[in-house]
Design a protein around this motif. Structure first.
Motif, PDB file in Angstrom:
ATOM      1  N   UNK A  60       0.744  -1.418  -0.118  1.00 36.06           N
ATOM      2  CA  UNK A  60       0.126   0.154  -0.102  1.00 36.06           C
ATOM      3  C   UNK A  60       0.822   1.106  -0.086  1.00 36.06           C
ATOM      4  N   UNK A  61       0.456   2.320  -0.636  1.00 37.53           N
ATOM      5  CA  UNK A  61       1.008   3.454  -0.534  1.00 37.53           C
ATOM      6  C   UNK A  61       0.900   4.065   1.081  1.00 37.53           C
ATOM      7  N   UNK A  62       1.840   4.881   1.582  1.00 31.73           N
ATOM      8  CA  UNK A  62       1.537   5.325   2.835  1.00 31.73           C
ATOM      9  C   UNK A  62       0.067   6.015   3.099  1.00 31.73           C
ATOM     10  N   UNK A  63      -0.224   6.765   2.234  1.00 34.19           N
ATOM     11  CA  UNK A  63      -1.724   7.701   2.477  1.00 34.19           C
ATOM     12  C   UNK A  63      -2.902   6.681   2.795  1.00 34.19           C
ATOM     13  N   UNK A  64      -2.741   5.604   2.424  1.00 34.27           N
ATOM     14  CA  UNK A  64      -4.093   4.605   2.579  1.00 34.27           C
ATOM     15  C   UNK A  64      -3.919   3.422   3.537  1.00 34.27           C
ATOM     16  N   UNK A  65      -2.696   3.387   3.932  1.00 38.29           N
ATOM     17  CA  UNK A  65      -2.292   2.318   5.006  1.00 38.29           C
ATOM     18  C   UNK A  65      -3.271   2.523   6.098  1.00 38.29           C
ATOM     19  N   UNK A  66      -3.674   1.343   6.663  1.00 40.40           N
ATOM     20  CA  UNK A  66      -4.535   1.305   7.920  1.00 40.40           C
ATOM     21  C   UNK A  66      -5.939   1.750   7.395  1.00 40.40           C
ATOM     22  N   UNK A  67      -6.292   2.291   6.215  1.00 45.46           N
ATOM     23  CA  UNK A  67      -7.505   2.481   5.912  1.00 45.46           C
ATOM     24  C   UNK A  67      -8.073   1.629   4.579  1.00 45.46           C
ATOM     25  N   UNK A  68      -7.153   1.133   3.811  1.00 46.21           N
ATOM     26  CA  UNK A  68      -7.523   0.300   2.531  1.00 46.21           C
ATOM     27  C   UNK A  68      -7.162  -1.063   2.864  1.00 46.21           C
ATOM     28  N   UNK A  69      -7.917  -1.928   2.249  1.00 51.36           N
ATOM     29  CA  UNK A  69      -7.320  -3.208   1.980  1.00 51.36           C
ATOM     30  C   UNK A  69      -7.749  -4.162   0.898  1.00 51.36           C
ATOM     31  N   UNK A  70      -6.594  -4.600   0.438  1.00 45.94           N
ATOM     32  CA  UNK A  70      -6.733  -5.455  -0.772  1.00 45.94           C
ATOM     33  C   UNK A  70      -6.912  -6.939  -0.668  1.00 45.94           C
ATOM     34  N   UNK A  71      -7.777  -7.542  -1.341  1.00 48.56           N
ATOM     35  CA  UNK A  71      -8.050  -8.992  -1.100  1.00 48.56           C
ATOM     36  C   UNK A  71      -8.231  -9.674  -2.301  1.00 48.56           C
ATOM     37  N   UNK A  72      -8.293 -10.950  -2.420  1.00 45.29           N
ATOM     38  CA  UNK A  72      -8.618 -11.782  -3.574  1.00 45.29           C
ATOM     39  C   UNK A  72      -9.976 -12.796  -3.263  1.00 45.29           C
ATOM     40  N   UNK A  73     -10.699 -12.995  -4.116  1.00 45.55           N
ATOM     41  CA  UNK A  73     -11.548 -14.303  -4.094  1.00 45.55           C
ATOM     42  C   UNK A  73     -11.292 -15.230  -5.158  1.00 45.55           C
ATOM     43  N   UNK A  74     -10.519 -16.045  -5.392  1.00 43.32           N
ATOM     44  CA  UNK A  74     -10.161 -16.936  -6.476  1.00 43.32           C
ATOM     45  C   UNK A  74     -11.401 -17.575  -7.133  1.00 43.32           C
ATOM     46  N   UNK A  75     -12.296 -17.974  -6.198  1.00 43.18           N
ATOM     47  CA  UNK A  75     -13.596 -18.763  -6.676  1.00 43.18           C
ATOM     48  C   UNK A  75     -14.348 -17.849  -7.382  1.00 43.18           C
ATOM     49  N   UNK A  76     -14.268 -16.459  -7.281  1.00 47.32           N
ATOM     50  CA  UNK A  76     -15.066 -15.591  -8.209  1.00 47.32           C
ATOM     51  C   UNK A  76     -14.310 -14.829  -8.890  1.00 47.32           C
ATOM     52  N   UNK A  77     -13.006 -15.138  -9.100  1.00 49.35           N
ATOM     53  CA  UNK A  77     -12.122 -14.255 -10.019  1.00 49.35           C
ATOM     54  C   UNK A  77     -12.002 -12.875  -9.852  1.00 49.35           C
ATOM     55  N   UNK A  78     -12.036 -12.328  -8.632  1.00 44.70           N
ATOM     56  CA  UNK A  78     -12.182 -11.000  -8.277  1.00 44.70           C
ATOM     57  C   UNK A  78     -11.054 -10.599  -7.294  1.00 44.70           C
ATOM     58  N   UNK A  79     -10.750  -9.328  -7.458  1.00 42.75           N
ATOM     59  CA  UNK A  79      -9.898  -8.717  -6.659  1.00 42.75           C
ATOM     60  C   UNK A  79     -10.650  -7.420  -5.979  1.00 42.75           C
ATOM     61  N   UNK A  80     -10.265  -7.339  -4.664  1.00 42.03           N
ATOM     62  CA  UNK A  80     -11.316  -6.254  -4.019  1.00 42.03           C
ATOM     63  C   UNK A  80     -10.415  -5.251  -3.395  1.00 42.03           C
ATOM     64  N   UNK A  81     -10.910  -4.101  -3.452  1.00 47.29           N
ATOM     65  CA  UNK A  81     -10.279  -2.960  -2.516  1.00 47.29           C
ATOM     66  C   UNK A  81     -11.325  -2.393  -1.491  1.00 47.29           C
ATOM     67  N   UNK A  82     -11.242  -2.662  -0.278  1.00 49.00           N
ATOM     68  CA  UNK A  82     -11.976  -2.268   0.823  1.00 49.00           C
ATOM     69  C   UNK A  82     -11.474  -0.811   1.115  1.00 49.00           C
ATOM     70  N   UNK A  83     -12.130   0.129   1.004  1.00 42.59           N
ATOM     71  CA  UNK A  83     -11.663   1.562   1.441  1.00 42.59           C
ATOM     72  C   UNK A  83     -12.592   2.034   2.356  1.00 42.59           C
ATOM     73  N   UNK A  84     -12.015   2.309   3.575  1.00 43.30           N
ATOM     74  CA  UNK A  84     -12.569   2.882   4.825  1.00 43.30           C
ATOM     75  C   UNK A  84     -12.038   4.174   5.272  1.00 43.30           C
ATOM     76  N   UNK A  85     -12.859   4.854   6.040  1.00 45.34           N
ATOM     77  CA  UNK A  85     -12.414   6.130   6.414  1.00 45.34           C
ATOM     78  C   UNK A  85     -12.009   7.004   5.320  1.00 45.34           C
ATOM     79  N   UNK A  86     -12.703   6.958   4.336  1.00 37.76           N
ATOM     80  CA  UNK A  86     -12.158   7.811   3.104  1.00 37.76           C
ATOM     81  C   UNK A  86     -12.232   9.327   3.476  1.00 37.76           C
ATOM     82  N   UNK A  87     -11.363  10.011   2.409  1.00 37.38           N
ATOM     83  CA  UNK A  87     -11.036  11.419   2.593  1.00 37.38           C
ATOM     84  C   UNK A  87     -11.347  12.018   1.333  1.00 37.38           C
TER      85      UNK A  87
END
Length: 122
Positions: A60-87
């Motif tokens: 992660x870049x420093x400005x999103x650390x602790x707020x954004x989370x990247x993850x995969x669901x291989x069964x769905x062939x999908x990558x997610x970016x969960x973004x919290x505490x948006x600015x």
């Protein structure tokens, strides 16, 4: 060239959350490093986060650390970016793309999608 498809953007107030999705119909995403990038009006494209093909490593870049989370669901062939505490400074068009190189430099990525707009307004 085959494209990835982003979705999940929208309008949100500061402190809110969004979850972006990146999927593809003809590319097996878990074979690649998948990166999320954003581009604010008048600015260049910036790498935000990436996930390794085995999902063991994330970056992660420093400005999103602790707020954004990247993850995969291989069964769905999908990558997610969960973004919290948006600015407001998170506003921009968000893109996902694939690479065989472990980096957040956009130059090594291919199969760019059309992007999804994220607007954080107060």
């Amino acid at each position: 060239q085959l494209q990835l498809v982003e979705s999940g953007g929208g309008l949100v107030q500061p402190g809110g959350s969004l979850r972006l999705s990146c999927t593809a119909s003809k590319i097996t995403l878990n074979r690649y490093v998948i990166g999320w990038f954003r581009q604010a009006p008048g600015k260049g494209r910036e790498g935000v986060s990436c996930i390794s093909s085995a999902s063991r490593v994330t970056k992660y870049i420093d400005s999103v650390k602790g707020r954004f989370t990247i993850s995969r669901d291989n069964a769905k062939n999908t990558v997610y970016l969960q973004m919290n505490s948006l600015k407001p400074e998170d506003t921009g068009v968000y893109y996902c793309a694939a690479s065989t190189v472990w980096t957040l430099s956009p130059t090594t990525y291919t199969n760019w999608g059309q992007g999804t707009q994220v607007t954080v307004y107060s």
